[in-house]
Design an enzyme around this catalytic site. Structure first.
Site, PDB file in Angstrom:
ATOM      1  N   ALA A  61       0.849  -1.191   0.000  1.00 16.85           N
ATOM      2  CA  ALA A  61       0.000   0.000   0.000  1.00 16.85           C
ATOM      3  C   ALA A  61       0.887   1.245   0.000  1.00 16.85           C
ATOM      4  CB  ALA A  61      -0.882  -0.008   1.243  1.00 16.85           C
ATOM      5  N   GLY A 102       0.723  -5.071   1.002  1.00 20.31           N
ATOM      6  CA  GLY A 102      -0.399  -5.131   0.079  1.00 20.31           C
ATOM      7  C   GLY A 102      -0.024  -5.757  -1.254  1.00 20.31           C
ATOM      8  N   GLU A 105      -0.394  -9.309  -0.685  1.00 18.23           N
ATOM      9  CA  GLU A 105      -1.833  -9.582  -0.508  1.00 18.23           C
ATOM     10  C   GLU A 105      -2.548  -9.610  -1.856  1.00 18.23           C
ATOM     11  OE1 GLU A 105      -2.111  -6.371   2.468  1.00 18.23           O
ATOM     12  OE2 GLU A 105      -3.089  -7.857   3.747  1.00 18.23           O
ATOM     13  N   GLU A 125       3.987  -5.171   7.530  1.00 18.13           N
ATOM     14  CA  GLU A 125       3.132  -4.141   8.131  1.00 18.13           C
ATOM     15  C   GLU A 125       3.416  -3.920   9.613  1.00 18.13           C
ATOM     16  OE1 GLU A 125       2.193  -6.375   5.947  1.00 18.13           O
ATOM     17  OE2 GLU A 125       0.714  -5.577   4.557  1.00 18.13           O
TER      18      GLU A 125
HETATM   19  C1  3H9 Z   1       0.521  -2.131   3.510  1.00 19.28           C
HETATM   20  O1  3H9 Z   1       0.799  -2.686   2.499  1.00 19.28           O
HETATM   21  C2  3H9 Z   1      -0.850  -2.173   4.134  1.00 19.28           C
HETATM   22  C3  3H9 Z   1      -1.750  -3.235   3.581  1.00 19.28           C
HETATM   23  O2  3H9 Z   1      -1.551  -4.436   4.245  1.00 19.28           O
HETATM   24  C4  3H9 Z   1      -3.189  -2.882   3.776  1.00 19.28           C
HETATM   25  C5  3H9 Z   1      -3.709  -1.692   3.052  1.00 19.28           C
HETATM   26  C6  3H9 Z   1      -5.180  -1.522   3.214  1.00 19.28           C
HETATM   27  N1  3H9 Z   1       4.611   3.406   0.216  1.00 19.28           N
HETATM   28  O3  3H9 Z   1      13.472   1.768   0.875  1.00 19.28           O
HETATM   29  P1  3H9 Z   1      13.871   2.473  -0.372  1.00 19.28           P
HETATM   30  C7  3H9 Z   1       9.422   4.710  -1.056  1.00 19.28           C
HETATM   31  S1  3H9 Z   1       1.647  -1.159   4.316  1.00 19.28           S
HETATM   32  C8  3H9 Z   1       5.108   4.597  -0.140  1.00 19.28           C
HETATM   33  O4  3H9 Z   1      14.921   3.495  -0.274  1.00 19.28           O
HETATM   34  P2  3H9 Z   1      14.883   0.011  -1.448  1.00 19.28           P
HETATM   35  C9  3H9 Z   1      10.459   5.145  -0.032  1.00 19.28           C
HETATM   36  O5  3H9 Z   1       9.924   6.069   0.874  1.00 19.28           O
HETATM   37  C10 3H9 Z   1       3.093  -1.220   3.315  1.00 19.28           C
HETATM   38  N2  3H9 Z   1       6.418   4.802  -0.417  1.00 19.28           N
HETATM   39  O6  3H9 Z   1      14.238   1.442  -1.534  1.00 19.28           O
HETATM   40  C11 3H9 Z   1      11.500   5.744  -0.947  1.00 19.28           C
HETATM   41  O7  3H9 Z   1      11.052   7.029  -1.331  1.00 19.28           O
HETATM   42  P3  3H9 Z   1      12.088   8.188  -1.652  1.00 19.28           P
HETATM   43  C12 3H9 Z   1       3.843  -2.455   3.526  1.00 19.28           C
HETATM   44  C13 3H9 Z   1       7.236   3.752  -0.340  1.00 19.28           C
HETATM   45  O8  3H9 Z   1      15.070  -0.444  -2.829  1.00 19.28           O
HETATM   46  C14 3H9 Z   1      11.465   4.842  -2.176  1.00 19.28           C
HETATM   47  O9  3H9 Z   1      10.190   4.195  -2.121  1.00 19.28           O
HETATM   48  N3  3H9 Z   1       5.086  -2.380   2.801  1.00 19.28           N
HETATM   49  C15 3H9 Z   1       6.776   2.485   0.042  1.00 19.28           C
HETATM   50  O10 3H9 Z   1      16.052   0.037  -0.520  1.00 19.28           O
HETATM   51  C16 3H9 Z   1      12.548   3.811  -2.208  1.00 19.28           C
HETATM   52  O11 3H9 Z   1      12.550   3.109  -0.969  1.00 19.28           O
HETATM   53  C17 3H9 Z   1       6.239  -2.020   3.386  1.00 19.28           C
HETATM   54  O12 3H9 Z   1       6.305  -1.768   4.565  1.00 19.28           O
HETATM   55  C18 3H9 Z   1       5.400   2.330   0.312  1.00 19.28           C
HETATM   56  N4  3H9 Z   1       4.878   1.139   0.655  1.00 19.28           N
HETATM   57  O13 3H9 Z   1      13.791  -0.912  -0.761  1.00 19.28           O
HETATM   58  C19 3H9 Z   1       7.429  -1.965   2.479  1.00 19.28           C
HETATM   59  N5  3H9 Z   1       7.832   1.642   0.040  1.00 19.28           N
HETATM   60  O14 3H9 Z   1      12.907   7.695  -2.802  1.00 19.28           O
HETATM   61  C20 3H9 Z   1       8.271  -0.782   2.824  1.00 19.28           C
HETATM   62  C21 3H9 Z   1       8.908   2.353  -0.330  1.00 19.28           C
HETATM   63  O15 3H9 Z   1      11.230   9.366  -1.925  1.00 19.28           O
HETATM   64  N6  3H9 Z   1       9.320  -0.589   1.852  1.00 19.28           N
HETATM   65  N7  3H9 Z   1       8.555   3.628  -0.559  1.00 19.28           N
HETATM   66  O16 3H9 Z   1      12.902   8.319  -0.385  1.00 19.28           O
HETATM   67  C22 3H9 Z   1      10.480  -1.265   1.894  1.00 19.28           C
HETATM   68  O17 3H9 Z   1      10.727  -2.103   2.722  1.00 19.28           O
HETATM   69  C23 3H9 Z   1      11.508  -0.881   0.871  1.00 19.28           C
HETATM   70  O18 3H9 Z   1      11.207   0.409   0.419  1.00 19.28           O
HETATM   71  C24 3H9 Z   1      11.584  -1.806  -0.345  1.00 19.28           C
HETATM   72  C25 3H9 Z   1      12.557  -1.175  -1.378  1.00 19.28           C
HETATM   73  C26 3H9 Z   1      12.137  -3.164   0.084  1.00 19.28           C
HETATM   74  C27 3H9 Z   1      10.241  -1.976  -0.996  1.00 19.28           C
END
Ligand code: 3H9
Length: 694
Positions: A61, A102, A105, A125
């Site tokens: 998400a 998400g 999911e 999450e």
């Molecule tokens: C969810 O899914 C809820 C659902 O269950 C239910 C919904 C109803 N959203 O980490 P990086 C941005 S909750 C928005 O440096 P990497 C991050 O801020 C979500 N932005 O890259 C950054 O922005 P900027 C559950 C996001 O390659 C850029 O992407 N998911 C999101 O080292 C690059 O990020 C998580 O908790 C997001 N979801 O790693 C996953 N994710 O360039 C969280 C990233 O402006 N994310 N951004 O600074 C991660 O763990 C890592 O970002 C990921 C990539 C492994 C994906």
């Protein structure tokens, strides 16, 4: 467009295309629904492939949408998944890399799933203080089994796709061209009669589900501490086990809605974005060229220098370690080896890896050996004269373009830079002890530090897995400048009626890892004494309680001398309240004519934390820190500030700056009130009804 649609050989390919990580924001969700409907209405299409462009299938998400109207605007993620799952033409997910939250999911809502090896699969999450809110707690246990699913949901940790091969999550883990394989797979299943399998229809098989859930609950109780989310994860999985899919899903939704509004979740999301924001420097564009760092040198093989060297060695970079005397050098190298041996004993490093790491260290007594280093970090005695000698010598031996870094925690970096003819190459890299463990790195930007030097240091910080925060030059930089005001209040409170154990207990209950007096006993009270002596000379107008000086005059420097603010038994770090110190404190109050009164725990917490906030606000105004979240990252990663409160600046926002201002004005009107010069920024923001974070 956040989603692309193409067709190939009777297969519709829906590609999420919402960089950087294909977050499932409103337009992406709408694109998925549109894509499925288009495929359903096209008679030439028999099956659908759902995949992601760029570096992720989907990172989940879009967290930036949380608590905004977009988060609940249709199509929600639940709706999009329902549409995918309800498609009469089979949907095949092709996961080439990250499928998280998400994103996973969504994939669990498809009928078939193919993955490339090495794809990171997670429901993270819980790390954001929430739980999977689009069916993850219901479908994952049905796909991979209760135990494995609960572990993933409660820990949030990623699992590699190949480890999940053979489970009900993946129909195939494909080497080679994933998209081609997915299209071929889709054509095959598209030719078969429906209905196509849905994860929701599977049973959760477990010989003793109730027992395992209780076991998981006990495990979580010990580690979740102040976070409600891990408990809710278990509750939601249990609801599905006991009451079936639909009721489980409804309960999951309920938990998600309540958790997303908690201060704990807000704090964790703040830390997630704060960490990423810290690496961005307003006037240093992300495409600033960086210098190559292949060889590092560290000057000083003491505790700090050794710890710093280990960081680079751990990242595979060779380090030349310089000392002035052979025995100090030998001791330093031996300490590093001992540290690694400790890690080997814990089973976290192999003996071969230990030898490989030690082989990356080249000890030397000669500055001439630093000539090929790309980055040289000085960790010598904290005295300007000593730094002068080191930097003058470095200027002679370092190659052109080498970055010269100082680990100073208090000295003026601009003066240090001026000892060289290349101030543009000089930067501060302030590590925190133990340097091989602590996450925080304050990167100190001098007046002349060049942008490419800063960009390089931020990049190398990531490589050695530090949270780097840029600070301008001032006494103590961000962290220590603020902590000084906190300590100052702690000492005043002793004078006014509190005792060390009460102060420590109150702030530890608030959530700090360690109160100021236990901390000071650990670090050595003589360190603060030396800093205060310097302050008395440099800022004679500044009012300090002399109570800690009296303690130091008796030689009670802390754990290392068997006593400080507390008593210690030999070989035991347990702090025991000291009768002697209590008498000394009471006598001191009398001597300075301060009447002792009962100080509430609430006052202790307010005075300590708002002292941080007030100084933090000044640091922001002066541009020493470029954003409030940088200050919070310093405190979360370097000073034991409770993570679930999000750092001092976010905490102040939660309390409300109006209330912070009132409290500060109240304390300013009392004895020792001259220590409270309210930061104009607080007054300004409070008047506008705003906070530090908007
Ligand atoms: C969810 O899914 C809820 C659902 O269950 C239910 C919904 C109803 N959203 O980490 P990086 C941005 S909750 C928005 O440096 P990497 C991050 O801020 C979500 N932005 O890259 C950054 O922005 P900027 C559950 C996001 O390659 C850029 O992407 N998911 C999101 O080292 C690059 O990020 C998580 O908790 C997001 N979801 O790693 C996953 N994710 O360039 C969280 C990233 O402006 N994310 N951004 O600074 C991660 O763990 C890592 O970002 C990921 C990539 C492994 C994906």
């Amino acid at each position: 467009m956040a989603v692309d649609y193409t067709t190939r050989d009777g297969v519709a390919v829906i590609t999420l295309n919402n960089p950087p990580v294909n977050g499932l924001g409103l337009s992406t969700r709408a694109g998925i629904v549109e894509g499925i409907e288009r495929a359903l209405s096209d008679a030439s299409v028999t099956a659908i492939v759902l995949t992601g462009a760029g570096k992720a299938f989907s990172g989940g998400a879009d967290i930036t949408e949380f608590n905004t109207p977009k988060a609940t605007q249709e199509p929600t993620l639940a709706t999009a998944i329902k549409v995918v799952e309800g498609s009469t033409k089979p949907v095949v997910a092709a996961i080439h890399s990250v499928a998280m939250g998400g994103g996973l999911e969504l994939a669990l809502g498809t009928h078939y799933r193919l993955a490339a090896p090495g794809a990171q699969i997670a429901l993270p999450e819980v790390k954001l203080g929430i739980l999977p809110g689009a069916g993850g707690t219901q479908r994952l246990p049905r796909a991979i089994g209760l135990e494995a699913a609960l572990n993933m949901i409660v820990s949030g940790a990623p699992v590699m796709s190949e480890k999940l091969a053979g489970t009900g999550l993946f129909d195939e883990v494909v080497e080679g061209d994933l998209l081609e394989a997915a299209i071929a797979f889709a054509r095959k299943v598209g030719a078969q009669a429906g209905p196509h399998p849905r994860v929701r229809d599977r049973k959760i098989e477990h010989p003793n589900a109730e027992g395992f859930i209780q076991f998981a609950r006990n495990g979580v109780a010990g580690v979740a501490k102040n976070f409600p989310a891990p408990h809710k994860c278990i509750d939601a999985v249990e609801a599905g086990v006991k009451n079936g899919f639909d009721k489980g899903l409804a309960f999951e939704r309920e938990c998600f809605v309540s958790l997303v509004q908690t201060p704990e979740s807000r704090a964790l999301r703040h830390a997630f974005f704060g960490e990423r924001a810290a690496s961005k420097i307003p006037d240093v564009p992300s495409d600033t060229p960086v210098r190559d760092i292949h060889q590092v040198a560290v000057i000083g093989a003491g505790t700090m220098g050794g710890g710093i060297a280990m960081n680079f060695v751990n990242a595979g970079l060779p380090v030349t370690l310089l000392e002035t005397k052979q025995d100090a050098l030998d001791r330093g190298v031996a300490t590093i080896r001992k540290n690694y041996e400790g890690t080997v004993k814990k089973g976290k490093l192999t003996p071969e890896a230990l030898e490989q790491r030690m082989a990356l260290i080249t000890p030397t007594l000669s500055y001439e050996d630093l000539g090929n280093a790309d980055l040289i970090i000085e960790a010598v005695f904290e005295e300007l004269g000593v730094k002068e000698q080191v930097f003058k010598r470095l200027d002679e031996v370092a190659k052109q373009g080498a970055i010269l870094a100082s680990n100073t925690s208090t000295l003026d970096l601009n003066r240090i830079a001026a000892f060289t003819k290349r101030p543009q190459d000089v930067v501060g890299m302030h590590f925190f002890s133990p340097a091989n463990v602590m996450k925080l790195l304050e990167v100190v930007r001098g007046r002349d530090t060049s942008k490419d030097v800063l960009a390089t240091v931020m990049k190398i910080a990531k490589k050695i897995r530090k949270t780097a925060v840029v600070s301008g030059v001032c006494d103590g930089f961000i962290g220590n400048r603020m902590i000084e005001q906190y300590i100052r209040q702690a000492l005043f409170m002793l004078e006014e009626g509190a005792l060390p154990a009460q102060v420590d207990r109150a702030i530890e209950k608030f959530g700090f890892a360690m109160g100021p007096f236990r901390m000071s006993d650990l670090a050595g009270n003589d360190i603060g004494w030396a800093i205060r002596k310097r302050r008395y000379l440099e800022h004679p107008e500044m009012h300090y309680s002399k109570i800690a000086d009296r303690l130091c005059e008796t030689g009670r420097f802390g754990q290392k001398t068997g006593g400080g603010w507390y008593d210690y038994k030999a070989g035991d770090r347990t702090a025991h309240p000291s009768k002697l110190v209590e008498e000394m404190i009471v006598a001191f109050s009398k001597d300075v004519g301060a009447g002792r009164r009962k100080i509430s725990d609430e006052e202790i917490v307010e005075r300590l934390v708002f002292a941080l906030v007030n100084e933090g606000a000044k640091i922001l105004e002066e541009g020493i820190a470029s954003k409030a979240s940088d200050i919070d990252m310093v405190y979360l990663t370097g000073y034991g500030f409770p993570l679930w409160r999000g750092g001092p600046m976010l905490y102040a926002d939660t309390v409300g700056l109006y209330n912070v201002e009132r409290a500060i004005r109240r304390y300013a009107s009392r004895p020792n009130g001259d220590a409270w010069q309210i930061a104009p920024g607080i007054v300004e923001l409070a008047a506008k009804g705003r906070g530090f974070n908007g």
